[in-house]
Design a protein around this motif. Structure first.
Motif, PDB file in Angstrom:
ATOM      1  N   LYS A   1      -4.576  -0.397   1.318  1.00  0.00           N
ATOM      2  CA  LYS A   1      -4.625  -0.687  -0.120  1.00  0.00           C
ATOM      3  C   LYS A   1      -5.934  -0.198  -0.715  1.00  0.00           C
ATOM      4  CE  LYS A   1      -2.423  -2.280  -3.646  1.00  0.00           C
ATOM      5  NZ  LYS A   1      -1.101  -1.725  -4.013  1.00  0.00           N
TER       6      LYS A   1
ATOM      7  N   GLU B   1      -5.655   3.424  -1.306  1.00  0.00           N
ATOM      8  CA  GLU B   1      -4.843   3.670  -2.499  1.00  0.00           C
ATOM      9  C   GLU B   1      -5.678   3.482  -3.767  1.00  0.00           C
ATOM     10  OE1 GLU B   1      -1.138   1.650  -4.991  1.00  0.00           O
ATOM     11  OE2 GLU B   1      -1.544   0.995  -2.939  1.00  0.00           O
TER      12      GLU B   1
ATOM     13  N   PRO C   1       0.833  -1.210   0.000  1.00  0.00           N
ATOM     14  CA  PRO C   1       0.000   0.000   0.000  1.00  0.00           C
ATOM     15  C   PRO C   1       0.863   1.254   0.000  1.00  0.00           C
ATOM     16  CG  PRO C   1      -0.752  -1.564   1.659  1.00  0.00           C
ATOM     17  CD  PRO C   1       0.568  -2.068   1.170  1.00  0.00           C
ATOM     18  N   GLN C   2       0.425   2.247  -0.744  1.00  0.00           N
ATOM     19  CA  GLN C   2       1.130   3.521  -0.779  1.00  0.00           C
ATOM     20  C   GLN C   2       0.144   4.630  -1.096  1.00  0.00           C
ATOM     21  OE1 GLN C   2       3.668   4.007  -4.384  1.00  0.00           O
ATOM     22  NE2 GLN C   2       3.087   1.889  -4.822  1.00  0.00           N
ATOM     23  N   GLU C   3       0.545   5.848  -0.817  1.00  0.00           N
ATOM     24  CA  GLU C   3      -0.283   7.000  -1.160  1.00  0.00           C
ATOM     25  C   GLU C   3       0.177   7.506  -2.521  1.00  0.00           C
ATOM     26  OE1 GLU C   3      -1.468  11.439   0.551  1.00  0.00           O
ATOM     27  OE2 GLU C   3      -0.433   9.985   1.833  1.00  0.00           O
TER      28      GLU C   3
END
Length: 211
Positions: free
Chosen positions: A136, A139, A75-77
């Motif tokens: 996630k 995102e 998960p990332q922004e």
């Protein structure tokens, strides 16, 4: 398990056994004897490697996180990007997820484990949700918003992302029915790619309608 197996082999075999047994029978009904037998080792190895059955359950959840993150990415922004680029990112993740769920060894056990944990609402579900799923999903909502011009945390955007993910899960859960109707004996490489193509086409149609 062979006599020359390493501790790492034994640990991996126990996790694979846990994913299968916990997913099929549930945590309470999965005995340490059955888990060890499926892993081809002895009951004491569960305590040796994990400290007990509950810790094995959490190790199985960690394995699920690692496997899914390897497919869909951690998960990332996401940074702001044009709509076309956001759509391409979503399509790539959807294709990778489709191929994983239809072709990857152990995918059926992973899905069964997650579904069972959702039904039982145990500590493994908390780990899956807090460590991966909620982040996630945010995102994916952010990418969907960039692709459509929506608010990423709008209720309908969040539901839209759930609906996109749901089709991927169905092709795993519904495999026996799908194969009967399609006249397939299973999902080979070409059939998995056909499913992935259909899912990506659906994604584009959904995003276009939502824009």
């Amino acid at each position: 398990m062979s006599d020359d197996s390493t501790p790492r082999d034994t640990r991996a075999a126990l996790i694979a056994a846990g994913l299968h047994q916990f997913g099929r029978d549930g945590f309470a009904a999965s005995s340490t004897r059955a888990l060890a037998a499926r892993a081809g080792t002895n009951v004491a190895s569960i305590a040796y490697h994990f400290g007990g059955k509950e810790a094995l359950r959490l190790a199985c959840a960690e394995e699920v996180l690692d496997r899914i993150a390897a497919v869909a990415g951690p998960p990332q922004e996401p940074a702001p990007m044009p709509a076309g680029q956001a759509t391409a990112r979503l399509a790539a993740m959807m294709r990778a997820l489709a191929m994983f769920l239809t072709r990857a060894p152990g995918a059926a056990d992973i899905v069964s484990f997650v579904l069972r944990e959702m039904a039982e609402e145990g500590p493994a579900l908390d780990l899956l949700y807090d460590r991966f799923f909620v982040h996630k999903h945010r995102e994916l909502c952010a990418l969907t918003a960039m692709a459509t011009g929506r608010d990423p945390e709008d209720e309908d955007t969040r539901l839209l992302v759930f609906s996109i993910l749901g089709q991927a899960i169905y092709f795993r859960l519904g495999q026996p029915l799908i194969c009967r109707r399609m006249g397939w004996t299973g999902y080979d490489e070409a059939q998995a790619r056909a499913i992935a193509d259909r899912m990506v086409a659906n994604l584009h149609a959904i995003l276009q309608a939502a824009a």
